[in-house]
Write an enzyme that holds these catalytic residues in place. Structure first.
Site, PDB file in Angstrom:
ATOM      1  N   HIS A 178      54.356  96.899   7.318  1.00 51.54           N
ATOM      2  CA  HIS A 178      52.920  97.143   7.452  1.00 51.54           C
ATOM      3  C   HIS A 178      52.117  95.934   7.933  1.00 51.54           C
ATOM      4  O   HIS A 178      51.278  96.055   8.834  1.00 51.54           O
ATOM      5  CB  HIS A 178      52.356  97.632   6.107  1.00 51.54           C
ATOM      6  CG  HIS A 178      51.107  98.439   6.235  1.00 51.54           C
ATOM      7  ND1 HIS A 178      50.750  99.413   5.327  1.00 51.54           N
ATOM      8  CD2 HIS A 178      50.125  98.442   7.155  1.00 51.54           C
ATOM      9  CE1 HIS A 178      49.601  99.963   5.690  1.00 51.54           C
ATOM     10  NE2 HIS A 178      49.199  99.377   6.788  1.00 51.54           N
ATOM     11  N   GLY A 201      32.323 108.086  14.667  1.00 51.12           N
ATOM     12  CA  GLY A 201      31.298 109.039  15.099  1.00 51.12           C
ATOM     13  C   GLY A 201      30.238 108.430  15.984  1.00 51.12           C
ATOM     14  O   GLY A 201      29.548 109.147  16.719  1.00 51.12           O
ATOM     15  N   TYR A 208      48.121 104.233   1.356  1.00 53.71           N
ATOM     16  CA  TYR A 208      46.980 105.104   1.592  1.00 53.71           C
ATOM     17  C   TYR A 208      46.732 105.937   0.336  1.00 53.71           C
ATOM     18  O   TYR A 208      47.213 107.052   0.172  1.00 53.71           O
ATOM     19  CB  TYR A 208      47.230 106.007   2.802  1.00 53.71           C
ATOM     20  CG  TYR A 208      47.351 105.249   4.113  1.00 53.71           C
ATOM     21  CD1 TYR A 208      46.957 103.915   4.218  1.00 53.71           C
ATOM     22  CD2 TYR A 208      47.854 105.866   5.249  1.00 53.71           C
ATOM     23  CE1 TYR A 208      47.062 103.219   5.414  1.00 53.71           C
ATOM     24  CE2 TYR A 208      47.965 105.178   6.455  1.00 53.71           C
ATOM     25  CZ  TYR A 208      47.574 103.857   6.524  1.00 53.71           C
ATOM     26  OH  TYR A 208      47.687 103.178   7.716  1.00 53.71           O
ATOM     27  N   GLY A 217      37.658 103.333  16.418  1.00 50.61           N
ATOM     28  CA  GLY A 217      36.791 102.352  15.781  1.00 50.61           C
ATOM     29  C   GLY A 217      36.769 102.376  14.277  1.00 50.61           C
ATOM     30  O   GLY A 217      36.035 101.607  13.651  1.00 50.61           O
TER      31      GLY A 217
END
Length: 285
Positions: free
Chosen positions: A128, A217, A53, A211
């Site tokens: 992962h 959103g 990340y 999602g």
């Protein structure tokens, strides 16, 4: 806060996914730290991250370092916080994702994560993603070795199918404690893995439960039943989504990503939202 179990450790029923704080579109560090602190204030004691990340080739482990800084600067007790990180995915710095599941790489990656997190043993370390170039049993064997060596306290896998879950449980000698797979209203293909985890008593950690960063959103507009139930309760469709997941099985522990304090605060409130059997049926269609 409601608590569930990963292995023999009690963790908050809602975790915090750190990915949005470190990849494309990431906010400034101050806001990210406030988000992590808000999660801790709300009773969250599970934070999910990964060495991959980050954005740039010289930025590896950005999210791990960020989380370590946020924990160090938090005014309260963080001794019970479980930081779950992962190894086996790489980002060369050009926006792409690559794989390396070789035992040598996984052990090197774990050592680097230990240093960035500033701990003697990682709370939960997860393979992962399967690497087609490396036999799956070799990759999981490296996780077993790390567990045996005390480098990690608990072992998990991510993006796994039922066969890989059973194989990992065998290789780890019954010590597999978690499976982190994609699961959301838009992506329900991990139902077999969720059901197997429920059968075996292994924690199931849905990633991108709302999602994903770009679509979380719009959950309500994309999935009308979630908007309908949300309106009936006067809450957000996102909160309904997480409550729906929690109701599926006591082994489910969603890890919604967040980069704003308000987002994780809304997610945590899902533990107090009780859905009727009729609503759960509607949402599961």
């Amino acid at each position: 806060m409601e608590f569930r179990r990963i292995g023999d450790v009690e963790v908050s029923a809602i975790g915090l996914g750190g990915m949005p704080m470190s990849i494309e579109g990431r906010p400034d560090e101050e806001r990210s730290v406030r988000t992590i602190h808000a999660a801790l204030d709300a009773g969250v004691n599970l934070i999910d991250t990964a060495d991959a990340y980050h954005l740039y080739a010289n930025d590896v482990g950005h999210n791990e370092t960020l989380i370590a800084r946020a924990l160090a600067s938090y005014g309260g007790d963080t001794s019970g916080v479980v930081v779950a990180t992962k190894g086996g995915h790489l980002r060369p710095g050009d926006g792409s994702w690559t794989l390396d599941g070789s035992p040598e790489y996984l052990k090197e990656a774990c050592e680097a994560s230990l240093k960035r997190l500033g701990v003697e043993a990682i709370g939960l370390y997860q393979f992962h993603r399967p690497d087609p170039r490396t036999p799956y049993e070799d990759s999981v064997g490296a996780i077993r070795d790390l567990l045996d060596a005390g480098k990690i306290r608990m072992a998990g896998i991510s993006n796994a199918n039922p066969q890989q879950i059973r194989l990992s449980q065998e290789i780890l000698g019954g010590r597999l404690v978690s499976v982190q797979n994609q699961f959301s209203p838009a992506y329900r293909f991990s139902e077999p893995e969720l059901e197997l985890c429920d059968e075996l008593g292994i924690a199931f950690l849905p990633w991108s439960p709302l999602g994903g960063i770009a679509q979380a959103g719009d959950l309500g507009s994309r999935f009308a039943p979630f908007a309908e139930v949300a309106a009936a309760h006067g809450v957000s469709p996102q909160r309904v989504c997480l409550a729906w997941m929690l109701a599926k099985s006591p082994v489910v522990i969603p890890i919604p990503g967040a980069s704003r304090p308000a987002s994780i605060q809304d997610s945590v409130a899902a533990v107090d939202l009780e859905l009727t059997p009729e609503e759960l049926t509607l949402l599961s269609r």
